[in-house]
Design an enzyme around this catalytic site. Sequence first.
Site, mmCIF file in Angstrom:
data_model
loop_
_atom_site.group_PDB
_atom_site.id
_atom_site.type_symbol
_atom_site.label_atom_id
_atom_site.label_comp_id
_atom_site.label_asym_id
_atom_site.label_seq_id
_atom_site.Cartn_x
_atom_site.Cartn_y
_atom_site.Cartn_z
ATOM 1 N N LYS A 1 -9.119 2.682 -2.507
ATOM 2 C CA LYS A 1 -9.488 1.922 -1.324
ATOM 3 C C LYS A 1 -10.934 2.240 -0.945
ATOM 4 O O LYS A 1 -11.366 3.395 -1.003
ATOM 5 C CB LYS A 1 -8.530 2.283 -0.189
ATOM 6 C CG LYS A 1 -8.626 1.440 1.067
ATOM 7 C CD LYS A 1 -7.476 1.802 1.998
ATOM 8 C CE LYS A 1 -7.434 0.950 3.249
ATOM 9 N NZ LYS A 1 -6.238 1.248 4.076
ATOM 10 N N GLU B 1 0.838 -1.200 0.000
ATOM 11 C CA GLU B 1 0.000 0.000 0.000
ATOM 12 C C GLU B 1 0.878 1.258 0.000
ATOM 13 O O GLU B 1 1.853 1.349 0.746
ATOM 14 C CB GLU B 1 -0.876 -0.052 1.255
ATOM 15 C CG GLU B 1 -1.906 1.020 1.395
ATOM 16 C CD GLU B 1 -2.804 0.796 2.604
ATOM 17 O OE1 GLU B 1 -3.767 1.554 2.766
ATOM 18 O OE2 GLU B 1 -2.530 -0.147 3.404
ATOM 19 N N CYS C 1 -5.776 -3.253 1.861
ATOM 20 C CA CYS C 1 -5.629 -3.422 3.309
ATOM 21 C C CYS C 1 -6.953 -3.593 4.051
ATOM 22 O O CYS C 1 -7.526 -4.673 4.074
ATOM 23 C CB CYS C 1 -4.815 -2.266 3.874
ATOM 24 S SG CYS C 1 -4.109 -2.641 5.506
#
Length: 641
Positions: free
Chosen positions: A115, A46, A171
């Site tokens: 994200k 990330e 994540c």
Amino acid sequence: MNYGFVKVGAAVPELKVADCEFNSGKIVEFINKADKEDCQIILFPELSITAYTCGDLFHQEILLEQSMTYLNSILENTRDTDIVAILGMPVKVDAQLFNSGVVIQSGEILGVVPKTYIPGYKEFYEERWFASGVKALSDSVNLCGKSVPFGIDLLFDAANFNGACFGIEICEDLWVPVPPSSYQAMLGATMLFNLSASNEIIGKSEYRRELIKQQSAKCIAGYVYASSGIYESTTDVVFGGHALIAENGGVLSESERFSMEGQLLCCEIDVAKLNNDRMKNTSFMEADVKNKARKIGFNIKKTKLNDLCRFVDPHPFVPSDPGSLDKRCKEIFAIQTAGLAKRLLHTGMKNAVIGISGGLDSTLALLVTWKTFDMLGIPTENIHAITMPGFGTTDETYYNALNLMKSLNVTISEVDIKPACIQHFKDIGHDMAIHDVTYENVQARERTQILMDISNKIGGVVIGTGDLSELALGWCTYNGDHMSMYSVNCSIPKTLVKFLVGWVADNMSQQNTRTVLKKILSTPISPELLPPDEKGKINQKTEDIIGPYELHDFFLYHMIRYGASPDKILFLCRKAFNGRYEDEVIVKWLKTFLKRFFTQQFKRSCLPDGPKVGTISLSPRGDWRMPSDAEANLWLKNISC
């Protein structure tokens, strides 16, 4: 030929916080390294261009500008490669900043995925800097002078590789009740990539590993995970550089955490196997998620697959880990006894009849029956164990059978089948000096007739002893040992039968039973239908006739469980046994397996009831419905020597 494998990589390079020049150099280095190792897709952590722990520096225009500058540098320096790379960086769209995964190939940007779930609790402050992808207003973004697709609805679909489609989540997306990857899988993604920056605290790595395994299993997908390494800021937390490659519930490869050096994991994901599993799982595609993804086409890098990084288990039915094997045997034995117990309770029968040869299969069936009677509180004397010596019975197996029956305190009977068989040979005009299939099958059917008649006499159920491997090969006599009233071993392969008997021996309290079980385990596998040799030893060894059971069980597993073609099975078998068998030997027995599997289906079409214990069953009422007159030609022609 790629046999349906896609080689993927998960990279954890060294980095410097907020140093885009250094980080981009390392990214290029790892892309080139993965390219040389024939990886087709490589994943980075990330925010890998800037580092994850930049904090309020993400609001500095110079950092955002530099990340774009060095994205362009990465594109320029990887223009001559065909590998797909998934990078992490902040991307500004419509006055919002998004924590994004950028997909590049051959100097071009294929798409950008933001994200979805932005953490803002405990040590995480991402809500301070980043917006959720669901709040994006635009479905494209201008990067490096070009407009490229942008959004949480992107999937990347290889035009030149059937089923090679991947999705991206970042994540925290994985840690929510319904991760974006769940929808991506339902929309066709067979590979899922997670750019992550998951810090390390006690026990978190174990939970993370299980989370990835479970998501790969639920999605019937490959799952590739790369998390930031130790060079992120350690102001308040430490990152370990955890990287994993998982497939359908199992971890294929995993990094060493807390490494001072950058790491690259490479392994193959079997996309063909995943697609076959999804095709069988009719509930997988039932959710209404149509028309919710934009598929970005690309051509996956072509590679020549000469070997595999991943482990191929030569004995897929038998766990290699002793602890797992112990649990597997315990559970299978419990399933067998539970199945037989239900049948006895339903019929009201309190007697069982079973033929005991002194071999592995009948031994396991007797042990299951003995345990079931003990569980139901029925006297073990109600188990009528019958030894039926014939023309091929040796002293070794005869006394093994007798000693086993005595040690279990069951009712023992002995019926010599030779006189009845001799009379039958006379009745049908067969020369008993001719040791052909008639000579063998007369004995098998005589034994079955005895068992059935005794069961009628005492009001009992005949317990079948044949196993899955014998059924796959048709290595049983039709309406002979093929038939019973309940078959407790019918979905247990031969390679596992031995371990089950060994497990019972190790967990058996009676010393005399343990002793005889150990002797049975060392006895060659044989139907004992041909006379012994001049020394009175077994003259008819099954594996000399039809081939090693470990090969046949390997063929069976990959053909039935995953629909693998014969040439792929051959490729996997070479890897699994690593030179233990010559190619011509594997090809010979693979052809034998295929011919017998197709010609012997008629025996499987009328199998007696019996419990399914694993992922493979050949029951015509359960997992396997096949016409008895199907041709094997397509499969035989597919074998490339």
